[in-house]
Design a protein around this motif. Structure first.
Motif, PDB file in Angstrom:
ATOM      1  N   UNK A 282       0.795  -1.224   0.000  1.00 40.20           N
ATOM      2  CA  UNK A 282       0.000   0.000   0.000  1.00 40.20           C
ATOM      3  C   UNK A 282       0.823   1.268   0.000  1.00 40.20           C
ATOM      4  N   UNK A 283       2.156   1.162   0.208  1.00 36.42           N
ATOM      5  CA  UNK A 283       3.025   2.342   0.173  1.00 36.42           C
ATOM      6  C   UNK A 283       3.203   2.817  -1.270  1.00 36.42           C
ATOM      7  N   UNK A 284       3.089   4.102  -1.466  1.00 42.08           N
ATOM      8  CA  UNK A 284       3.259   4.697  -2.792  1.00 42.08           C
ATOM      9  C   UNK A 284       4.159   5.918  -2.651  1.00 42.08           C
ATOM     10  N   UNK A 285       5.136   6.034  -3.549  1.00 39.40           N
ATOM     11  CA  UNK A 285       6.105   7.119  -3.504  1.00 39.40           C
ATOM     12  C   UNK A 285       5.953   7.967  -4.771  1.00 39.40           C
ATOM     13  N   UNK A 286       5.164   9.035  -4.732  1.00 35.64           N
ATOM     14  CA  UNK A 286       4.930   9.857  -5.928  1.00 35.64           C
ATOM     15  C   UNK A 286       6.194  10.431  -6.546  1.00 35.64           C
ATOM     16  N   UNK A 287       7.276  10.565  -5.778  1.00 36.64           N
ATOM     17  CA  UNK A 287       8.536  11.073  -6.335  1.00 36.64           C
ATOM     18  C   UNK A 287       9.067  10.161  -7.435  1.00 36.64           C
ATOM     19  N   UNK A 288       8.625   8.906  -7.443  1.00 36.50           N
ATOM     20  CA  UNK A 288       9.087   7.959  -8.466  1.00 36.50           C
ATOM     21  C   UNK A 288       8.287   8.081  -9.764  1.00 36.50           C
ATOM     22  N   UNK A 289       7.169   8.771  -9.727  1.00 37.95           N
ATOM     23  CA  UNK A 289       6.302   8.849 -10.903  1.00 37.95           C
ATOM     24  C   UNK A 289       6.978   9.446 -12.144  1.00 37.95           C
ATOM     25  N   UNK A 290       7.718  10.557 -12.038  1.00 28.09           N
ATOM     26  CA  UNK A 290       8.214  11.219 -13.256  1.00 28.09           C
ATOM     27  C   UNK A 290       8.990  10.306 -14.194  1.00 28.09           C
ATOM     28  N   UNK A 291      10.000   9.614 -13.663  1.00 30.69           N
ATOM     29  CA  UNK A 291      10.817   8.742 -14.512  1.00 30.69           C
ATOM     30  C   UNK A 291      10.011   7.544 -14.991  1.00 30.69           C
ATOM     31  N   UNK A 292       9.145   7.036 -14.131  1.00 31.87           N
ATOM     32  CA  UNK A 292       8.341   5.861 -14.458  1.00 31.87           C
ATOM     33  C   UNK A 292       7.331   6.165 -15.576  1.00 31.87           C
ATOM     34  N   UNK A 293       6.711   7.340 -15.515  1.00 34.34           N
ATOM     35  CA  UNK A 293       5.661   7.690 -16.467  1.00 34.34           C
ATOM     36  C   UNK A 293       6.188   8.340 -17.742  1.00 34.34           C
ATOM     37  N   UNK A 294       7.288   9.082 -17.623  1.00 35.95           N
ATOM     38  CA  UNK A 294       7.766   9.864 -18.763  1.00 35.95           C
ATOM     39  C   UNK A 294       9.259   9.624 -18.991  1.00 35.95           C
ATOM     40  N   UNK A 295       9.620   8.569 -19.696  1.00 34.05           N
ATOM     41  CA  UNK A 295      11.035   8.354 -20.032  1.00 34.05           C
ATOM     42  C   UNK A 295      11.607   9.491 -20.873  1.00 34.05           C
ATOM     43  N   UNK A 296      10.771  10.119 -21.694  1.00 33.66           N
ATOM     44  CA  UNK A 296      11.204  11.258 -22.506  1.00 33.66           C
ATOM     45  C   UNK A 296      11.335  12.487 -21.611  1.00 33.66           C
ATOM     46  N   UNK A 297      12.558  13.013 -21.484  1.00 29.11           N
ATOM     47  CA  UNK A 297      12.821  14.117 -20.569  1.00 29.11           C
ATOM     48  C   UNK A 297      12.050  15.376 -20.941  1.00 29.11           C
ATOM     49  N   UNK A 298      11.915  15.667 -22.234  1.00 34.08           N
ATOM     50  CA  UNK A 298      11.214  16.882 -22.665  1.00 34.08           C
ATOM     51  C   UNK A 298       9.737  16.822 -22.278  1.00 34.08           C
ATOM     52  N   UNK A 299       9.108  15.660 -22.474  1.00 34.24           N
ATOM     53  CA  UNK A 299       7.705  15.509 -22.107  1.00 34.24           C
ATOM     54  C   UNK A 299       7.555  15.548 -20.594  1.00 34.24           C
ATOM     55  N   UNK A 300       8.508  14.956 -19.876  1.00 35.47           N
ATOM     56  CA  UNK A 300       8.470  14.971 -18.415  1.00 35.47           C
ATOM     57  C   UNK A 300       8.496  16.403 -17.881  1.00 35.47           C
ATOM     58  N   UNK A 301       9.369  17.227 -18.432  1.00 34.53           N
ATOM     59  CA  UNK A 301       9.468  18.618 -17.984  1.00 34.53           C
ATOM     60  C   UNK A 301       8.186  19.382 -18.291  1.00 34.53           C
ATOM     61  N   UNK A 302       7.609  19.105 -19.457  1.00 38.68           N
ATOM     62  CA  UNK A 302       6.369  19.786 -19.837  1.00 38.68           C
ATOM     63  C   UNK A 302       5.227  19.419 -18.885  1.00 38.68           C
ATOM     64  N   UNK A 303       5.123  18.130 -18.566  1.00 39.77           N
ATOM     65  CA  UNK A 303       4.053  17.705 -17.663  1.00 39.77           C
ATOM     66  C   UNK A 303       4.285  18.222 -16.252  1.00 39.77           C
TER      67      UNK A 303
END
Length: 305
Positions: free
Chosen positions: A229-250
């Motif tokens: 049940x533990x969730x670490x939202x700090x891990x979401x960016x790399x997990x969801x957006x491998x593309x750095x440009x899209x990650x920064x935009x989101x």
């Protein structure tokens, strides 16, 4: 409107009529193949058909019964316009001639207990139907390839708003990869993969503790304890957006989703009984609030005596 039985009956009659007036074959639906469902479609029909596989590859640790329970949860929950409606069917019989060889081979391989193939027909013991949408990962790839920055910005904003509106309805999607969201013909982002869905209030959102020394950060295993049940939202960016440009935009649009404090604040509002507004249209279509000085307005419009 809640009339599930009537909706199923209407769709089934329309579906039979469509089969009678069409000649194309059922094929495997485009997109990344899921670990839980095998999805196929009829190209001339705006619906997809989803069959639960007999066995799930790791790391999926669920059963068929659990998958059905989660689909039932969605059926009875407030979908806030962000979860695809499903129709559940049992013992559906379809003409074998309408199935492509590739699709039949896959169904026999992944769901032999559910899909039975006879000489002239295919019996599917259990399946779900959903409105067909373009998988968001494919949609985003096409926008990037064509350099459509405005549409990319819009769909990323929609994706963030969809997650936030699901959270407001006490739903945490679980697997938030783009492939589990679809884009409608109107550009609306909708979630459609329910096997890891859970109530938001059942989650434990945490910050990642600081490492005591550099070697801990380089370790393959986490240096901190992780409970179910533990969730670490700090891990979401790399997990969801491998593309750095899209990650920064989101991140610029919805970076608060990457903080545990945001999720805990939504949990607190839910447990306190607060009802959060979920609007079915984008901010650009909302009525603007104009703050008017009523006294000044009355003075300007007062009749001259």
């Amino acid at each position: 409107m809640g009339f599930f039985k009537h909706g199923k009956s209407v769709f089934y009659r329309d579906f039979l009529q469509h089969l009678h007036h069409s000649a194309d074959q059922f094929v495997i639906a485009p997109g990344v193949k899921g670990m839980v469902m095998s999805v196929f479609m009829l190209p001339s029909l705006d619906m997809v058909f989803k069959v639960i596989k007999d066995h799930f590859a790791p790391p999926k640790d669920i059963s068929k019964a659990m998958v059905k329970d989660r689909y039932y949860l969605v059926k009875t929950h407030d979908r806030v316009g962000r979860m695809a409606d499903t129709q559940e069917y049992s013992n559906l019989i379809l003409p074998r001639s309408r199935f492509s060889d590739e699709l039949l081979q896959e169904l026999r391989l992944v769901a032999p207990s559910t899909v039975l193939v006879y000489d002239d027909k295919v019996l599917i013991r259990h399946l779900y139907t959903e409105r067909r949408m373009m998988p968001m990962n494919i949609y985003v790839e096409q926008l990037v390839d064509h350099g459509n920055e405005q549409a990319l910005e819009a769909v990323l904003d929609e994706y963030g708003r969809a997650i936030k509106q699901l959270a407001a309805a006490n739903i945490f999607p679980g697997d938030m990869l783009l492939k589990n969201f679809g884009v409608t013909r109107h550009g609306r982002v909708v979630f459609y993969d329910y096997d890891e869905i859970i109530y938001l209030t059942e989650c434990n959102f945490r910050e990642i503790p600081e490492a005591l020394y550099p070697e801990q950060e380089m370790s393959a295993e986490p240096w901190y304890s992780v409970s179910p049940g533990d969730i670490f939202p700090e891990e979401f960016p790399v997990f969801l957006f491998p593309d750095l440009a899209i990650r920064k935009r989101f991140t610029r649009l919805h970076g608060d989703l990457f903080t545990a404090s945001y999720w805990r604040s939504v949990q607190q509002q839910i447990t306190q009984g607060q009802v959060m507004d979920v609007l079915p249209y984008t901010p650009s279509l909302q009525l603007k609030k104009h703050h008017v000085d009523r006294a000044a307005s009355r003075q300007k419009t007062a009749p001259v005596v």
